[in-house]
Design a protein around this motif. Structure first.
Motif, PDB file in Angstrom:
ATOM      1  N   GLU A  55      45.669  20.635  46.045  1.00 33.07           N
ATOM      2  CA  GLU A  55      45.265  21.744  46.906  1.00 33.07           C
ATOM      3  C   GLU A  55      44.806  22.944  46.092  1.00 33.07           C
ATOM      4  OE1 GLU A  55      48.615  22.421  49.394  1.00 33.07           O
ATOM      5  OE2 GLU A  55      48.204  20.703  50.699  1.00 33.07           O
ATOM      6  N   LEU A  56      45.510  23.242  45.000  1.00 28.53           N
ATOM      7  CA  LEU A  56      45.097  24.355  44.154  1.00 28.53           C
ATOM      8  C   LEU A  56      43.762  24.073  43.482  1.00 28.53           C
ATOM      9  CD1 LEU A  56      48.502  25.343  42.496  1.00 28.53           C
ATOM     10  CD2 LEU A  56      47.211  26.640  44.184  1.00 28.53           C
ATOM     11  N   THR A  57      43.544  22.808  43.100  1.00 25.23           N
ATOM     12  CA  THR A  57      42.266  22.435  42.490  1.00 25.23           C
ATOM     13  C   THR A  57      41.113  22.635  43.469  1.00 25.23           C
ATOM     14  OG1 THR A  57      43.346  20.823  41.060  1.00 25.23           O
ATOM     15  CG2 THR A  57      40.981  20.555  41.399  1.00 25.23           C
ATOM     16  N   ASP A  58      41.329  22.239  44.720  1.00 24.99           N
ATOM     17  CA  ASP A  58      40.288  22.426  45.734  1.00 24.99           C
ATOM     18  C   ASP A  58      39.986  23.910  45.944  1.00 24.99           C
ATOM     19  OD1 ASP A  58      40.080  19.727  46.095  1.00 24.99           O
ATOM     20  OD2 ASP A  58      41.453  19.660  47.792  1.00 24.99           O
ATOM     21  N   ALA A  59      41.046  24.727  46.024  1.00 22.10           N
ATOM     22  CA  ALA A  59      40.843  26.161  46.207  1.00 22.10           C
ATOM     23  C   ALA A  59      40.099  26.763  45.020  1.00 22.10           C
ATOM     24  CB  ALA A  59      42.194  26.857  46.405  1.00 22.10           C
ATOM     25  N   HIS A  60      40.452  26.322  43.825  1.00 26.12           N
ATOM     26  CA  HIS A  60      39.788  26.816  42.612  1.00 26.12           C
ATOM     27  C   HIS A  60      38.308  26.435  42.615  1.00 26.12           C
ATOM     28  CE1 HIS A  60      39.465  28.248  38.549  1.00 26.12           C
ATOM     29  NE2 HIS A  60      39.159  27.040  38.068  1.00 26.12           N
ATOM     30  N   ALA A  61      38.005  25.193  43.016  1.00 20.91           N
ATOM     31  CA  ALA A  61      36.615  24.744  43.070  1.00 20.91           C
ATOM     32  C   ALA A  61      35.820  25.568  44.076  1.00 20.91           C
ATOM     33  CB  ALA A  61      36.567  23.258  43.442  1.00 20.91           C
ATOM     34  N   THR A  62      36.438  25.886  45.206  1.00 23.49           N
ATOM     35  CA  THR A  62      35.759  26.710  46.204  1.00 23.49           C
ATOM     36  C   THR A  62      35.437  28.094  45.652  1.00 23.49           C
ATOM     37  OG1 THR A  62      36.877  25.541  47.995  1.00 23.49           O
ATOM     38  CG2 THR A  62      35.937  27.683  48.525  1.00 23.49           C
ATOM     39  N   THR A  63      36.396  28.689  44.957  1.00 26.05           N
ATOM     40  CA  THR A  63      36.172  30.019  44.383  1.00 26.05           C
ATOM     41  C   THR A  63      35.039  29.995  43.366  1.00 26.05           C
ATOM     42  OG1 THR A  63      38.508  30.586  44.688  1.00 26.05           O
ATOM     43  CG2 THR A  63      37.258  31.910  43.111  1.00 26.05           C
ATOM     44  N   LEU A  64      35.033  28.980  42.498  1.00 26.07           N
ATOM     45  CA  LEU A  64      33.971  28.890  41.492  1.00 26.07           C
ATOM     46  C   LEU A  64      32.610  28.693  42.141  1.00 26.07           C
ATOM     47  CD1 LEU A  64      35.663  26.699  38.723  1.00 26.07           C
ATOM     48  CD2 LEU A  64      35.281  29.159  38.706  1.00 26.07           C
ATOM     49  N   THR A  65      32.560  27.858  43.185  1.00 26.83           N
ATOM     50  CA  THR A  65      31.293  27.649  43.884  1.00 26.83           C
ATOM     51  C   THR A  65      30.805  28.959  44.512  1.00 26.83           C
ATOM     52  OG1 THR A  65      31.895  25.361  44.369  1.00 26.83           O
ATOM     53  CG2 THR A  65      30.147  26.330  45.699  1.00 26.83           C
ATOM     54  N   THR A  66      31.739  29.708  45.112  1.00 26.71           N
ATOM     55  CA  THR A  66      31.380  30.999  45.708  1.00 26.71           C
ATOM     56  C   THR A  66      30.842  31.954  44.658  1.00 26.71           C
ATOM     57  OG1 THR A  66      33.156  30.681  47.326  1.00 26.71           O
ATOM     58  CG2 THR A  66      32.234  32.887  47.136  1.00 26.71           C
ATOM     59  N   LEU A  67      31.476  31.995  43.496  1.00 29.53           N
ATOM     60  CA  LEU A  67      31.012  32.864  42.415  1.00 29.53           C
ATOM     61  C   LEU A  67      29.606  32.471  41.968  1.00 29.53           C
ATOM     62  CD1 LEU A  67      34.251  33.159  40.240  1.00 29.53           C
ATOM     63  CD2 LEU A  67      33.198  34.959  41.607  1.00 29.53           C
ATOM     64  N   LEU A  68      29.360  31.171  41.828  1.00 27.23           N
ATOM     65  CA  LEU A  68      28.036  30.714  41.403  1.00 27.23           C
ATOM     66  C   LEU A  68      26.969  31.064  42.431  1.00 27.23           C
ATOM     67  CD1 LEU A  68      28.880  27.220  39.854  1.00 27.23           C
ATOM     68  CD2 LEU A  68      28.138  29.275  38.645  1.00 27.23           C
ATOM     69  N   THR A  76      37.137  32.177  54.591  1.00 27.01           N
ATOM     70  CA  THR A  76      36.809  31.409  53.386  1.00 27.01           C
ATOM     71  C   THR A  76      35.350  30.973  53.383  1.00 27.01           C
ATOM     72  OG1 THR A  76      39.086  30.594  53.219  1.00 27.01           O
ATOM     73  CG2 THR A  76      37.386  29.357  52.044  1.00 27.01           C
ATOM     74  N   LEU A  77      34.888  30.438  54.526  1.00 25.94           N
ATOM     75  CA  LEU A  77      33.507  29.972  54.596  1.00 25.94           C
ATOM     76  C   LEU A  77      32.524  31.128  54.514  1.00 25.94           C
ATOM     77  CD1 LEU A  77      33.727  27.207  57.366  1.00 25.94           C
ATOM     78  CD2 LEU A  77      33.888  26.964  54.879  1.00 25.94           C
ATOM     79  N   GLY A  78      32.944  32.286  55.024  1.00 27.55           N
ATOM     80  CA  GLY A  78      32.077  33.448  54.928  1.00 27.55           C
ATOM     81  C   GLY A  78      31.814  33.849  53.489  1.00 27.55           C
ATOM     82  N   LEU A  79      32.866  33.808  52.671  1.00 25.79           N
ATOM     83  CA  LEU A  79      32.690  34.102  51.242  1.00 25.79           C
ATOM     84  C   LEU A  79      31.835  33.038  50.570  1.00 25.79           C
ATOM     85  CD1 LEU A  79      36.271  35.270  50.183  1.00 25.79           C
ATOM     86  CD2 LEU A  79      34.196  36.661  50.209  1.00 25.79           C
ATOM     87  N   LEU A  80      32.039  31.795  50.988  1.00 27.59           N
ATOM     88  CA  LEU A  80      31.354  30.676  50.345  1.00 27.59           C
ATOM     89  C   LEU A  80      29.843  30.736  50.562  1.00 27.59           C
ATOM     90  CD1 LEU A  80      31.857  28.065  48.738  1.00 27.59           C
ATOM     91  CD2 LEU A  80      32.139  26.879  50.910  1.00 27.59           C
ATOM     92  N   THR A  81      29.436  31.177  51.736  1.00 22.35           N
ATOM     93  CA  THR A  81      28.003  31.162  52.074  1.00 22.35           C
ATOM     94  C   THR A  81      27.402  32.555  52.204  1.00 22.35           C
ATOM     95  OG1 THR A  81      28.540  31.083  54.449  1.00 22.35           O
ATOM     96  CG2 THR A  81      28.295  28.976  53.302  1.00 22.35           C
ATOM     97  N   ARG A  82      28.156  33.563  51.801  1.00 27.61           N
ATOM     98  CA  ARG A  82      27.752  34.952  52.057  1.00 27.61           C
ATOM     99  C   ARG A  82      26.382  35.296  51.498  1.00 27.61           C
ATOM    100  NH1 ARG A  82      31.755  40.005  50.633  1.00 27.61           N
ATOM    101  NH2 ARG A  82      30.473  41.696  51.486  1.00 27.61           N
ATOM    102  N   TYR A  83      26.115  34.868  50.284  1.00 30.38           N
ATOM    103  CA  TYR A  83      24.848  35.213  49.643  1.00 30.38           C
ATOM    104  C   TYR A  83      23.986  33.980  49.367  1.00 30.38           C
ATOM    105  CZ  TYR A  83      27.030  39.745  49.131  1.00 30.38           C
ATOM    106  OH  TYR A  83      27.643  40.946  49.382  1.00 30.38           O
TER     107      TYR A  83
END
Length: 421
Positions: free
Chosen positions: A148-161, A214-221
């Motif tokens: 679960e932590l790995t998935d959350a980390h991957a989401t954060t990195l994808t959002t940053l990219l 979470t999805l808002g951050l992921l697709t915000r930009y």
């Protein structure tokens, strides 16, 4: 070689001191899920330090150099051993200040550790399976938390990219947004444990709102439009495991869709039925995602643990649809170990009984009275729901008890031909 597992490292240190004067020793073994790390002496090593040291050491070849142990860089003698049937064990020795072991002393340390590792493997092999159930459960929980932590980390990195690659933001704005995303992720990570402890359920509306954030951050930009349809029964309570799994499934499905490219719109729908939660994620991409792709299989594996199901449809030129169904009642998990209802003393009696011992022999071996043995045997038959000693012995053997038949003949035991198996 006669030391129990808990005393093996201490006794090994006493013997090794005659060869290599040292302040402390530490061992890391891959064969023990419950206590993989042990330390003895003035310095305590950490798992990460030992894991880093393991990358420098070859099995059977002593290594001497400087490494961080106990938070400080210091001279270390390290030896590794991996006998047949073992995942391997690493020993770190911290010599006394200014005393570097000779090559001959290093070789002796290696040979001693090879013997000690064989002894540890032998002890772990003899462990009764019922005693290991707690270890397996703990390992399973750790594995789930790591995933679960790995998935959350991957989401954060994808959002940053996505943020840093956005063409609609200048460099300064992209940096500010990236910092905001990182800070939000850290706050969520640090509060996750408290949230899990504070509640065992949440409403469907609250769960969906957290997902929307979470999805808002992921697709915000990004250039992807997000269409969110929340549950009509917003006040319906969801078990925490179901809510977490649903959020993680949608989040990972969105990440998968974003990574394949060519997507301009993603639609997410939650629907709470009488007995199930159904979530759907659909994009308008090229529909080229394969059902047997590793990320899709991971989604399915997560849902299967909760008796959930995953439907996947990706027709060419028609986009991809991922639908997850999760039961709102927890799955019934039958006790896989029939011996779990027995207490430790009853396990001891059953182990002797499964080897064909009579009450008098069991009493002599366990240093208890025959009356006490009869009492334990009656309880064992009742708890295992069997009617004879033979049936109880069959249940015990099916569960892996005993791990090894004794070579020692007890008083009054005249049966020939007993041997180790």
């Amino acid at each position: 070689m006669a030391a129990p597992l808990s005393e093996t490292l201490e006794r090994f240190s006493e013997i090794l001191a005659d060869v290599v004067a040292h302040r402390a020793v530490a061992m890391l073994t891959g064969d023990c899920a419950r206590s993989p790390l042990m330390s003895h002496g003035a310095v305590e090593a950490t798992s990460s330090e030992m894991a880093s040291l393991a990358r420098l050491v070859d099995v059977g070849r002593p290594w001497y150099g400087e490494a961080v142990v106990g938070g400080t860089a210091r001279p270390v003698l390290a030896v590794a051993s991996a006998p047949s049937g073992s995942a391997g064990a690493l020993l770190a020795v911290l010599p006394e200040d200014g005393v570097a072991p000779t090559r001959a002393e290093q070789e002796v340390a290696q040979q001693l550790w090879d013997l000690a590792t064989l002894h540890v493997v032998d002890l772990l092999t003899e462990a009764v399976p019922v005693h290991m159930a707690e270890n397996w459960a703990a390992a399973s929980a750790r594995s789930k938390a790591v995933a679960e932590l790995t998935d959350a980390h991957a989401t954060t990195l994808t959002t940053l990219l996505v943020t840093l690659r956005s063409k609609s933001l200048d460099d300064a704005a992209a940096r500010r947004t990236a910092i905001e995303v990182a800070v939000s992720a850290l706050i969520e990570l640090r509060s996750a444990l408290d949230q899990d402890r504070a509640t065992s359920e949440e409403t469907a509306g609250e769960a969906f709102a957290r997902l929307a954030d979470t999805l808002g951050l992921l697709t915000r930009y990004s250039d992807v439009a997000l269409d969110l349809t929340g549950p009509e029964a917003a006040q319906r309570s969801l078990p925490a495991d179901v809510a977490n799994a649903a959020r993680a499934t949608v989040r990972d499905a969105v990440v998968i869709m974003l990574e394949q490219g060519g997507v301009s719109r993603i639609r997410v729908t939650w629907n709470v039925e009488d007995t199930r939660l159904r979530v759907s994620v659909r994009d308008n991409g090229a529909g080229t995602l394969a059902a047997d792709a590793l990320p899709v299989l991971r989604l399915s594996d997560r849902l299967r643990a909760l008796n959930g199901a995953l439907e996947f449809d990706s027709p060419p030129d028609w986009g991809t649809t991922v639908t997850a169904s999760l039961p709102l009642t927890p799955p019934e998990v039958p006790d896989a170990n029939p011996l779990s209802s027995l207490n430790p003393r009853e396990i001891d009696v059953l182990e002797q009984l499964s080897q064909g011992r009579r009450n008098r022999q069991i009493a002599a071996h366990l240093h208890i009275s025959e009356h006490t043995v009869k009492f334990h045997v009656a309880n064992i038959l009742s708890k295992l729901e069997v009617t004879s000693r033979g049936e109880a012995a069959a249940v015990a053997r099916a569960a892996g008890l005993p791990a090894r038949v004794s070579l020692v003949r007890l008083p009054g035991d005249t049966r020939p031909g007993q041997h180790a198996i």
